[in-house]
Enzyme design. Sequence first.
Site: not given
Length: 296
Positions: A121, A98, A54
Amino acid sequence: MSAQIIDGKAFAAKVRSQVGEHVAVLKDKHGITPGLAVVLVGEDPASQVYVRSKGKMTVEVGMKSVEHKLDVETSEADLLALIDQLNNDASIHGILVQLPLPGHLDEDLVINSINPAKDVDGFHISNVGLLGTGQKSMVPCTPLGCLMMLREHHGSLSGLDAVVIGRSNIVGKPMAQLLLGDSCTVTIAHSRTKDLPDVVRRADIVVAAVGRPEMVPGDWIKKGATVIDVGINRIERDGKNKLVGDVDFASCADVAGAITPVPGGVGPMTIACLLANTVTACCRANGLPEPEGLTA
Ligand code: NAP
């Protein structure tokens, strides 16, 4: 094999290049550099790999990338304090924590402490509610990538029968909302669904997000249907480690009209959509028009 292969790797490269063009405009015309902060707690090897790629791709499209790697024993208070700091940092437009988090941390509490406008997200309860009511939201990356590929392949999805196998908050449920938003007739199947093969056989679009290697065989697929395989399963075959999806690729590709491979299908789209969401969040934060085609 008769199915057309939907090349997620090539599609993701195209999305990243579009993101890069928008980043260049934001920098040149407005003096703004979109920033993405990724927070990793602990040393889960798979999460470390995801976070590394990422960060690498964020920099490649010209955005600012910030990584916060915290000790596995980090307290909830310390993690929430970091999120608060990022929420208030004007150079950061996207925040991603994460998952999974170590067991002592409350995932819902942590995710819901992110400013929803920076929740790239799309897991914050506000974004879930906005998506569910058809309002502008941050859309979870994996289902957004699936939607983009389906739109590209079909043009309009209106009126198509879609079956989503799996009802997780990160894939199945938002996928179903997005398909409904594009006027599909949507069925969400799960582990208690009766006669799953018959349910799947009705579908013009099958999205499999189950986490069970090669569970869907070709004889569940309607001829010509589009099969989107979200599954990423590591298995051992012939003494070798292999990545396979939730559908049995060989038999499904004989019947389907189009199919995503694993690897090289949905997977690469997820990070591309994360970058797309960060640009979208940056534009919204600065009152600028959103890039077209990069969100739902
Ligand atoms: P999850 O949270 O474990 O959810 C799995 C879903 O599958 C559940 O809703 C479960 O039903 C359902 N299910 C399990 N066994 C079933 C069966 N025999 N028949 C029908 N449904 C069944 O998984 P997830 O997080 O959504 O992930 C699914 C897969 O996608 C995994 O392989 C994961 O690695 C992959 N994934 C890929 C990406 C990517 O970037 N490509 C991103 C996220 C996830 P119940 O609710 O009834 O238990």
